[in-house]
Scaffold this active site. Structure first.
Site, short mmCIF file in Angstrom:
data_model
loop_
_atom_site.label_atom_id
_atom_site.label_comp_id
_atom_site.label_asym_id
_atom_site.label_seq_id
_atom_site.Cartn_x
_atom_site.Cartn_y
_atom_site.Cartn_z
N LYS A 4 47.89 34.62 48.09
CA LYS A 4 46.86 33.88 48.81
C LYS A 4 46.48 32.59 48.07
CE LYS A 4 44.93 37.93 51.19
NZ LYS A 4 43.70 38.74 51.38
N TYR A 42 46.07 37.37 61.41
CA TYR A 42 44.92 38.25 61.23
C TYR A 42 44.28 38.66 62.56
CZ TYR A 42 44.71 37.79 56.09
OH TYR A 42 44.96 37.87 54.74
N ASN A 99 41.05 37.85 47.00
CA ASN A 99 41.71 39.03 46.42
C ASN A 99 43.22 38.89 46.23
OD1 ASN A 99 42.32 39.23 49.10
ND2 ASN A 99 41.44 41.26 49.40
N HIS A 159 48.22 39.52 49.93
CA HIS A 159 48.31 40.23 51.20
C HIS A 159 49.60 41.04 51.22
CE1 HIS A 159 48.48 41.09 55.52
NE2 HIS A 159 49.77 40.81 55.41
N GLU A 165 54.55 40.62 61.20
CA GLU A 165 54.15 39.53 60.29
C GLU A 165 55.36 38.73 59.79
OE1 GLU A 165 51.81 41.56 57.34
OE2 GLU A 165 50.21 42.02 58.77
P1 IDP Z 1 43.97 44.20 53.14
O1 IDP Z 1 44.18 42.77 52.75
O2 IDP Z 1 43.78 45.09 51.94
O3 IDP Z 1 45.00 44.71 54.10
P2 IDP Z 1 42.20 44.06 55.45
O4 IDP Z 1 41.21 45.10 55.83
O5 IDP Z 1 43.42 43.93 56.29
O6 IDP Z 1 42.57 44.29 53.91
O7 IDP Z 1 41.42 42.67 55.43
C1 IDP Z 1 42.11 41.45 55.35
C2 IDP Z 1 41.42 40.56 54.37
O8 IDP Z 1 40.15 40.20 54.88
C3 IDP Z 1 41.13 41.20 53.01
O9 IDP Z 1 42.24 41.12 52.13
C4 IDP Z 1 39.95 40.39 52.52
O10 IDP Z 1 40.40 39.14 51.98
C5 IDP Z 1 39.20 40.11 53.81
N1 IDP Z 1 38.16 41.11 54.06
C6 IDP Z 1 38.34 42.38 54.52
N2 IDP Z 1 37.18 43.03 54.65
C7 IDP Z 1 36.23 42.16 54.27
C8 IDP Z 1 34.79 42.24 54.19
O11 IDP Z 1 34.17 43.25 54.49
N3 IDP Z 1 34.16 41.11 53.72
C9 IDP Z 1 34.83 39.98 53.37
N4 IDP Z 1 36.18 39.86 53.45
C10 IDP Z 1 36.86 40.93 53.89
MG MG Z 2 45.44 44.21 56.06
#
Ligand code: IDP
Ligand code: MG
Length: 136
Positions: free
Chosen positions: A9, A49, A113, A116, A127
């Site tokens: 990212k 997304y 974080n 992805h 994807e």
């Molecule tokens: P993942 O990346 O571990 O698959 P997902 O639930 O698919 O997690 O969410 C996609 C991205 O959206 C996450 O990596 C994070 O950057 C962001 N995200 C997910 N949940 C939250 C939240 O509750 N607050 C802020 N950002 C979030």
């Molecule tokens: Mg995800």
């Protein structure tokens, strides 16, 4: 063999962590099939997304993922490679990610974080087709 989509990212590229992430993936024994530095547009972010559209964090997520270049990669390994990647990534919230995982070692904030990874073979195919049509 199975393929999955991995994205370093914007925060990872900005912090110079793409080498670290790729190195961990390669040292694990997985293979890069494609890799390219790209700036994701808002339209592509919305498609990638799509499952998160309407959630409270969606707008911030799109602003984040489009703010600077990302390293998009197709990674190949044995069947279940998407799970191996998810384990290597650690929990979505870096505060809860185990030490030894990419997020647990390299990140602290949910919104920044680092990585992805597709969450299923079906997500991986969808994807990969967004970023590298024909490579799934
Ligand atoms: P993942 O990346 O571990 O698959 P997902 O639930 O698919 O997690 O969410 C996609 C991205 O959206 C996450 O990596 C994070 O950057 C962001 N995200 C997910 N949940 C939250 C939240 O509750 N607050 C802020 N950002 C979030
Ligand atoms: Mg995800």
């Amino acid at each position: 063999m199975e393929r999955t989509l991995v994205i370093c990212k914007p925060d990872a590229v900005e912090r110079g962590l793409t080498g670290e992430v790729i190195s961990r993936i390669e040292r694990r024994g997985l293979r890069l099939v494609a890799a390219e530095l790209r700036t994701i547009t808002e339209d592509v972010a919305a498609v990638h997304y799509a499952e998160h559209q309407g959630k409270p964090f969606f707008d911030d997520l799109v602003v984040f993922i489009t703010r600077s270049p990302v390293m998009v990669m197709v990674v190949e390994g044995p069947e279940g490679v998407h799970k191996v990647l998810r384990t290597m990534m650690g929990a979505t919230n870096p505060m809860e990610a185990a030490p030894g995982t990419i997020r647990g070692d390299l990140a602290i904030e949910m919104g920044e974080n680092v990585i992805h990874g597709s969450d299923s073979p079906e997500s991986a195919a969808r994807e990969i087709d967004i970023f590298f049509p024909g490579l799934s």
